[in-house]
Design a protein around this motif. Structure first.
Motif, PDB file in Angstrom:
ATOM      1  N   VAL A  40       0.803  -1.219   0.000  1.00  0.00           N
ATOM      2  CA  VAL A  40       0.000   0.000   0.000  1.00  0.00           C
ATOM      3  C   VAL A  40       0.841   1.277   0.000  1.00  0.00           C
ATOM      4  O   VAL A  40       0.539   2.209  -0.746  1.00  0.00           O
ATOM      5  CB  VAL A  40      -1.006  -0.008   1.177  1.00  0.00           C
ATOM      6  N   PRO A  41       1.919   1.382   0.814  1.00  0.00           N
ATOM      7  CA  PRO A  41       2.698   2.628   0.782  1.00  0.00           C
ATOM      8  C   PRO A  41       3.241   2.975  -0.609  1.00  0.00           C
ATOM      9  O   PRO A  41       3.244   4.153  -0.998  1.00  0.00           O
ATOM     10  CB  PRO A  41       3.843   2.346   1.766  1.00  0.00           C
ATOM     11  N   GLN A  42       3.696   1.966  -1.365  1.00  0.00           N
ATOM     12  CA  GLN A  42       4.206   2.242  -2.704  1.00  0.00           C
ATOM     13  C   GLN A  42       3.081   2.498  -3.707  1.00  0.00           C
ATOM     14  O   GLN A  42       3.195   3.368  -4.572  1.00  0.00           O
ATOM     15  CB  GLN A  42       5.063   1.073  -3.186  1.00  0.00           C
ATOM     16  N   LEU A  43       1.989   1.748  -3.584  1.00  0.00           N
ATOM     17  CA  LEU A  43       0.860   1.962  -4.483  1.00  0.00           C
ATOM     18  C   LEU A  43       0.233   3.334  -4.268  1.00  0.00           C
ATOM     19  O   LEU A  43      -0.326   3.919  -5.200  1.00  0.00           O
ATOM     20  CB  LEU A  43      -0.195   0.874  -4.278  1.00  0.00           C
ATOM     21  N   VAL A  45       1.764   5.984  -3.935  1.00  0.00           N
ATOM     22  CA  VAL A  45       2.511   6.897  -4.799  1.00  0.00           C
ATOM     23  C   VAL A  45       2.281   6.567  -6.270  1.00  0.00           C
ATOM     24  O   VAL A  45       1.944   7.442  -7.082  1.00  0.00           O
ATOM     25  CB  VAL A  45       4.019   6.836  -4.467  1.00  0.00           C
ATOM     26  N   ASP A  46       2.429   5.285  -6.642  1.00  0.00           N
ATOM     27  CA  ASP A  46       2.338   4.884  -8.059  1.00  0.00           C
ATOM     28  C   ASP A  46       0.937   5.085  -8.624  1.00  0.00           C
ATOM     29  O   ASP A  46       0.787   5.422  -9.807  1.00  0.00           O
ATOM     30  CB  ASP A  46       2.744   3.415  -8.212  1.00  0.00           C
ATOM     31  N   TRP A  47      -0.086   4.832  -7.803  1.00  0.00           N
ATOM     32  CA  TRP A  47      -1.455   4.945  -8.287  1.00  0.00           C
ATOM     33  C   TRP A  47      -2.144   6.224  -7.822  1.00  0.00           C
ATOM     34  O   TRP A  47      -3.330   6.403  -8.035  1.00  0.00           O
ATOM     35  CB  TRP A  47      -2.273   3.734  -7.815  1.00  0.00           C
ATOM     36  N   HIS A  48      -1.394   7.109  -7.155  1.00  0.00           N
ATOM     37  CA  HIS A  48      -1.911   8.404  -6.697  1.00  0.00           C
ATOM     38  C   HIS A  48      -3.158   8.220  -5.823  1.00  0.00           C
ATOM     39  O   HIS A  48      -4.207   8.815  -6.061  1.00  0.00           O
ATOM     40  CB  HIS A  48      -2.231   9.311  -7.892  1.00  0.00           C
ATOM     41  N   LEU A  49      -3.018   7.369  -4.816  1.00  0.00           N
ATOM     42  CA  LEU A  49      -4.139   7.063  -3.936  1.00  0.00           C
ATOM     43  C   LEU A  49      -4.221   8.047  -2.776  1.00  0.00           C
ATOM     44  O   LEU A  49      -3.194   8.435  -2.203  1.00  0.00           O
ATOM     45  CB  LEU A  49      -3.999   5.642  -3.370  1.00  0.00           C
ATOM     46  N   GLY A  50      -5.436   8.418  -2.422  1.00  0.00           N
ATOM     47  CA  GLY A  50      -5.657   9.198  -1.219  1.00  0.00           C
ATOM     48  C   GLY A  50      -5.914   8.286  -0.036  1.00  0.00           C
ATOM     49  O   GLY A  50      -5.874   7.059  -0.165  1.00  0.00           O
ATOM     50  N   GLY A 106      -4.511   0.714 -11.448  1.00  0.00           N
ATOM     51  CA  GLY A 106      -5.167   1.660 -10.561  1.00  0.00           C
ATOM     52  C   GLY A 106      -6.119   0.973  -9.608  1.00  0.00           C
ATOM     53  O   GLY A 106      -6.284  -0.258  -9.624  1.00  0.00           O
ATOM     54  N   LEU A 107      -6.784   1.797  -8.805  1.00  0.00           N
ATOM     55  CA  LEU A 107      -7.632   1.273  -7.737  1.00  0.00           C
ATOM     56  C   LEU A 107      -8.833   0.498  -8.275  1.00  0.00           C
ATOM     57  O   LEU A 107      -9.179  -0.555  -7.746  1.00  0.00           O
ATOM     58  CB  LEU A 107      -8.111   2.432  -6.852  1.00  0.00           C
ATOM     59  N   LEU A 108      -9.476   1.001  -9.331  1.00  0.00           N
ATOM     60  CA  LEU A 108     -10.698   0.382  -9.823  1.00  0.00           C
ATOM     61  C   LEU A 108     -10.473  -1.047 -10.294  1.00  0.00           C
ATOM     62  O   LEU A 108     -11.320  -1.925 -10.084  1.00  0.00           O
ATOM     63  CB  LEU A 108     -11.294   1.223 -10.960  1.00  0.00           C
ATOM     64  N   SER A 109      -9.364  -1.291 -10.945  1.00  0.00           N
ATOM     65  CA  SER A 109      -9.087  -2.654 -11.408  1.00  0.00           C
ATOM     66  C   SER A 109      -8.570  -3.547 -10.284  1.00  0.00           C
ATOM     67  O   SER A 109      -8.706  -4.777 -10.343  1.00  0.00           O
ATOM     68  CB  SER A 109      -8.067  -2.626 -12.560  1.00  0.00           C
ATOM     69  N   ALA A 110      -7.997  -2.956  -9.241  1.00  0.00           N
ATOM     70  CA  ALA A 110      -7.422  -3.743  -8.150  1.00  0.00           C
ATOM     71  C   ALA A 110      -8.462  -4.198  -7.134  1.00  0.00           C
ATOM     72  O   ALA A 110      -8.359  -5.297  -6.572  1.00  0.00           O
ATOM     73  CB  ALA A 110      -6.329  -2.939  -7.438  1.00  0.00           C
ATOM     74  N   LEU A 111      -9.476  -3.381  -6.889  1.00  0.00           N
ATOM     75  CA  LEU A 111     -10.436  -3.685  -5.829  1.00  0.00           C
ATOM     76  C   LEU A 111     -11.150  -5.025  -6.027  1.00  0.00           C
ATOM     77  O   LEU A 111     -11.266  -5.802  -5.061  1.00  0.00           O
ATOM     78  CB  LEU A 111     -11.458  -2.553  -5.688  1.00  0.00           C
ATOM     79  N   PRO A 112     -11.660  -5.343  -7.244  1.00  0.00           N
ATOM     80  CA  PRO A 112     -12.313  -6.655  -7.402  1.00  0.00           C
ATOM     81  C   PRO A 112     -11.375  -7.817  -7.095  1.00  0.00           C
ATOM     82  O   PRO A 112     -11.810  -8.841  -6.544  1.00  0.00           O
ATOM     83  CB  PRO A 112     -12.747  -6.656  -8.876  1.00  0.00           C
ATOM     84  N   LEU A 113     -10.103  -7.675  -7.434  1.00  0.00           N
ATOM     85  CA  LEU A 113      -9.134  -8.736  -7.155  1.00  0.00           C
ATOM     86  C   LEU A 113      -8.885  -8.878  -5.661  1.00  0.00           C
ATOM     87  O   LEU A 113      -8.710  -9.984  -5.154  1.00  0.00           O
ATOM     88  CB  LEU A 113      -7.817  -8.458  -7.882  1.00  0.00           C
ATOM     89  N   ARG A 114      -8.875  -7.761  -4.937  1.00  0.00           N
ATOM     90  CA  ARG A 114      -8.675  -7.835  -3.491  1.00  0.00           C
ATOM     91  C   ARG A 114      -9.883  -8.476  -2.812  1.00  0.00           C
ATOM     92  O   ARG A 114      -9.736  -9.265  -1.870  1.00  0.00           O
ATOM     93  CB  ARG A 114      -8.425  -6.435  -2.897  1.00  0.00           C
ATOM     94  N   VAL A 115     -11.086  -8.155  -3.314  1.00  0.00           N
ATOM     95  CA  VAL A 115     -12.288  -8.795  -2.778  1.00  0.00           C
ATOM     96  C   VAL A 115     -12.236 -10.296  -3.040  1.00  0.00           C
ATOM     97  O   VAL A 115     -12.526 -11.114  -2.147  1.00  0.00           O
ATOM     98  CB  VAL A 115     -13.559  -8.180  -3.406  1.00  0.00           C
ATOM     99  N   ALA A 116     -11.850 -10.680  -4.267  1.00  0.00           N
ATOM    100  CA  ALA A 116     -11.773 -12.105  -4.616  1.00  0.00           C
ATOM    101  C   ALA A 116     -10.710 -12.817  -3.785  1.00  0.00           C
ATOM    102  O   ALA A 116     -10.883 -13.982  -3.404  1.00  0.00           O
ATOM    103  CB  ALA A 116     -11.476 -12.262  -6.104  1.00  0.00           C
ATOM    104  N   THR A 117      -9.613 -12.120  -3.484  1.00  0.00           N
ATOM    105  CA  THR A 117      -8.574 -12.706  -2.637  1.00  0.00           C
ATOM    106  C   THR A 117      -9.139 -13.050  -1.263  1.00  0.00           C
ATOM    107  O   THR A 117      -8.922 -14.148  -0.734  1.00  0.00           O
ATOM    108  CB  THR A 117      -7.387 -11.741  -2.490  1.00  0.00           C
ATOM    109  N   GLY A 118      -9.864 -12.128  -0.678  1.00  0.00           N
ATOM    110  CA  GLY A 118     -10.479 -12.382   0.619  1.00  0.00           C
ATOM    111  C   GLY A 118     -11.483 -13.509   0.567  1.00  0.00           C
ATOM    112  O   GLY A 118     -11.571 -14.326   1.490  1.00  0.00           O
ATOM    113  N   LEU A 119     -12.248 -13.584  -0.524  1.00  0.00           N
ATOM    114  CA  LEU A 119     -13.239 -14.643  -0.669  1.00  0.00           C
ATOM    115  C   LEU A 119     -12.573 -16.017  -0.672  1.00  0.00           C
ATOM    116  O   LEU A 119     -13.032 -16.947  -0.009  1.00  0.00           O
ATOM    117  CB  LEU A 119     -14.037 -14.416  -1.946  1.00  0.00           C
ATOM    118  N   PHE A 120     -11.469 -16.151  -1.428  1.00  0.00           N
ATOM    119  CA  PHE A 120     -10.757 -17.434  -1.454  1.00  0.00           C
ATOM    120  C   PHE A 120     -10.124 -17.752  -0.100  1.00  0.00           C
ATOM    121  O   PHE A 120     -10.085 -18.919   0.315  1.00  0.00           O
ATOM    122  CB  PHE A 120      -9.683 -17.417  -2.544  1.00  0.00           C
ATOM    123  N   LEU A 121      -9.638 -16.731   0.606  1.00  0.00           N
ATOM    124  CA  LEU A 121      -9.007 -16.988   1.898  1.00  0.00           C
ATOM    125  C   LEU A 121     -10.014 -17.436   2.949  1.00  0.00           C
ATOM    126  O   LEU A 121      -9.630 -18.034   3.955  1.00  0.00           O
ATOM    127  CB  LEU A 121      -8.255 -15.738   2.367  1.00  0.00           C
TER     128      LEU A 121
END
Length: 409
Positions: A40-43, A45-50, A106-121
């Motif tokens: 998250v700290p690097q993203l 910067v790279d993805w200009h996240l607030g 960016g965030l929009l494409s990453a969020l569904p993958l993070r949700v799916a990661t949690g679902l599998f875990l």
């Protein structure tokens, strides 16, 4: 009435070895979860996240986990499919979703993958708790404590990486994806069933929700909710809290030194899990959880009222004490479910308990930073103590029931 299981003779692995393999498998698999904190700290910067974007990356995994756990509780899949098979599917699926972050921009494409990661875990953690429980009866609290202690170290590890620095986020994603997939292979090293297996059953919608009718399980769930109200917010915020302390903030290496101290404060919880397990096996689950909640919630209140007046060293010592007790009770709530739930629905009951707890973490992970920004750490720490107060109330009632049952027996 406490669950009594007759030992099975199908075991071909020593119980201690089985627990070590399941704990290692779970730790490796859950590295896909920990990767969010690593990168998250690097993203940012790279993805200009607030602030909202960085929080969303963390909370998305929690959301996916809750969805998966509720699905498991509703379908009863954790009581139909063998635990180790679910863990393999969950770890490989989480690894694939985690690796998918390499293709995101960016965030929009990453969020569904993070949700799916949690679902599998959600197909890894609850079945792992059930699997460990089949290998021990008398020492179940300590065995579960060992497993959760391993996960505690995994949760602390991102702070150690932050203290060292210099690791590209893509390397972290590749590494954690490989480790997660490896976790699915490690659990295959367990041969045969544990000596105290739970019965298998057919699919049944809402099977896990039937556990809520059991008063002992319901009290364990309330205690777990109070525990989780405090736990993840403490883990997520202790680093920022330490860095904000004047003696730390004045250092030229404040961020890296604060991250190292946060790693130590969270990492003490691994020992706390073992101590909590020993206390639970010796004094009963409710009393062990009660002690932990009193110590952790009491420490949060002490810090809330005094951290600005205490020397920096004393504050760090209190944070380490807090980290020790804040996780020490976690295994005991799971053990209470395995011992009191209908054995046909243990997997679903564990999934439901975890879902309730992680819904709670989503709330406090969002609320605590808001309280710090608008008010102060004094207010945020006091609010965190609310969870242990609720948990203590539930464990007092559970302990009375436990002692009454012991006297009856």
């Amino acid at each position: 009435m406490e669950l009594i299981l007759l030992p099975s003779r199908t075991s071909t692995t020593r119980p201690a070895v089985a627990v070590a393999l399941v704990a290692t498998s779970t730790l490796l698999s859950m590295s896909a979860w920990f990767s969010a904190t690593f990168v998250v700290p690097q993203l940012k910067v790279d993805w200009h996240l607030g602030p909202g974007g960085t929080s969303a990356l963390t909370i998305a995994v929690q959301l996916g986990f809750v969805m998966g756990a509720l699905l498991s509780a509703a379908s009863g899949i954790a009581d139909v499919v063998t635990s180790r098979r679910l863990m393999v599917v969950g770890s490989v699926g989480a690894a694939a979703c985690n690796a998918g972050l390499l293709l995101c921009d960016g965030l929009l494409s990453a969020l569904p993958l993070r949700v799916a990661t949690g679902l599998f875990l959600a197909a890894v953690y609850p079945p792992a708790l059930k699997e460990v429980s089949t290998w021990f009866l008398r020492g179940r609290g300590k065995a579960l404590g060992v497993m959760i202690g391993a996960l505690t170290l995994g949760s602390a590890l991102p702070h150690l990486v932050s203290a060292v620095g210099g690791v590209d986020w893509r390397i972290v994603i590749v590494t954690t994806s490989m480790l997660s997939a490896l976790g699915g292979l490690v659990v295959l090293g367990v041969r045969g069933e544990g000596p105290y297996p739970f019965p298998s059953r057919r699919f049944s919608f809402a099977a896990g929700f039937r556990s809520l009718r059991n008063r002992d399980v319901a009290l364990a769930n309330v205690g777990y909710i109070g525990h989780m109200w405090e736990l993840y917010a403490m883990w997520a915020g202790v680093g920022a809290f330490i860095v904000a302390l004047p003696p730390i903030a004045r250092r030229s290496d404040a961020d890296s030194f604060g991250a190292l101290l946060a790693f130590l404060c969270i990492g003490t919880g691994a020992a706390g899990c073992l101590v909590g397990g020993v206390l639970g096996d010796r004094w009963g689950r409710p009393r062990a959880a009660l002690i932990s909640l009193l110590c952790s919630g009491g420490t949060a209140l002490v810090l809330a009222g005094t951290y600005t007046a205490l020397p920096g060293g004393a504050v760090i010592a209190l944070c380490a004490f807090w980290g020790f007790w804040v996780i020490a009770d976690s295994a005991q709530f799971s053990a209470m479910v395995t011992e009191h739930a209908d054995p046909d629905y243990v997997g679903g009951a564990l999934s439901l308990q975890l879902a309730l707890g992680f819904v709670t973490t989503m709330l406090t992970l969002w609320v605590v930073p808001q309280l710090v920004e608008r008010f102060s750490w004094h207010v945020a720490l006091a609010v965190l103590a609310v969870g242990p107060v609720v948990g203590v109330s539930a464990m007092v009632a559970a302990d009375r029931r436990h002692r009454a049952m012991v006297r009856t027996d």
